[in-house]
Design an enzyme around this catalytic site. Sequence first.
Site, short mmCIF file in Angstrom:
data_model
loop_
_atom_site.label_atom_id
_atom_site.label_comp_id
_atom_site.label_asym_id
_atom_site.label_seq_id
_atom_site.Cartn_x
_atom_site.Cartn_y
_atom_site.Cartn_z
N GLY A 1 0.83 -1.19 0.00
CA GLY A 1 0.00 0.00 0.00
C GLY A 1 0.87 1.24 0.00
CB CYS A 2 0.30 4.62 -1.41
SG CYS A 2 -1.39 4.91 -0.81
CE1 TYR A 3 -1.74 8.33 3.13
CE2 TYR A 3 -3.50 6.72 2.93
CZ TYR A 3 -3.06 8.03 2.87
OH TYR A 3 -3.95 9.03 2.57
CB ALA A 4 1.89 0.14 4.03
CB THR A 5 5.31 2.26 0.29
OG1 THR A 5 4.63 1.20 -0.39
CG2 THR A 5 6.69 2.43 -0.33
#
Length: 316
Positions: free
Chosen positions: A118-122
């Site tokens: 996921g983008c935030y998780a990255t």
Amino acid sequence: MSKRVFIDGEAGTTGLQIVERLRRLDGVVVQSLDLHARKDNAARRAMMASVDLVVLCLPDEAAREAADMVEGLGSAAPRLLDASSAHRVANGWVYGFAEMVPGQAGAIAQAARVSNPGCYATGAVALLRPLVDAGLVPADHPLTINAVSGYSGGGKALIADHERDGGPAFGLYGLSLNHKHIPEIERHGSLARRPIFVPSVGHFRQGMLVSVPLHLDALPGRPTAREIGCALVGHYEGAAQVRVRMTQVEQRLYVEAAAGSDVMELFVFENEAASQVVLVARLDNLGKGAAGAAVQNIGLMLGLGVTAWAAERVPA
């Protein structure tokens, strides 16, 4: 011989971005179904059996069903990359953040099933995992993660809301503190305590800032900002798509600088007198946060070596 890739759900935001990138690459042929056949399971199954790799750009439940469809092909099953959040903490899937730990890129290259992060998780995992592994941040430390993203990652309704006249300027969401990226941040950040994660969306199309504030004097060993930064520099040394910026010159970070790039930048900002730092990841939510990471993983899985191409997209 060219590798054949089928993107199931290619008409969505991430799918379109992946198609655009892949069509610029030698050695890849993107296979597509006619519009009328895209919901025909027999046609989808036949397409899946004919390619080297399937990329799922579908809602979570549809992605699970498609993964089961691939599994049902047995020896004819292609390799699988899932861009949804359905399998990011699932057993039997390799997490597709190539720079996360030593050997992760090799694991992706060998995997039959890879989950795109996921983008935030990255951004969050990029900042925290090296520090947890180095013992600078305890796995059970109480953490707060704040983030703002462009609206392009929010689905058709949010995109339409922002692209109409008089769209919203800024807003917090996920205020139940139960955002779907939290499990993967916990798992792949190697955290033993659930972080507080507060996402938000701004009135701009692409780009993302993820920030983690830390009281250094509350951490065991009281590490300095330099030690924090050096741990990040050492971890990402040689990584083409993650760059650590050790600078105190910038007092503002503009999210638009990330748009169009497949590279993520990491920053450490310090108030030495207060023994405080804020860690920041800047990335494109559609680049390293989605399609850029997917193409990097496709390259690893198919032996295409596309990382250098992606790195060239960094803005000057």
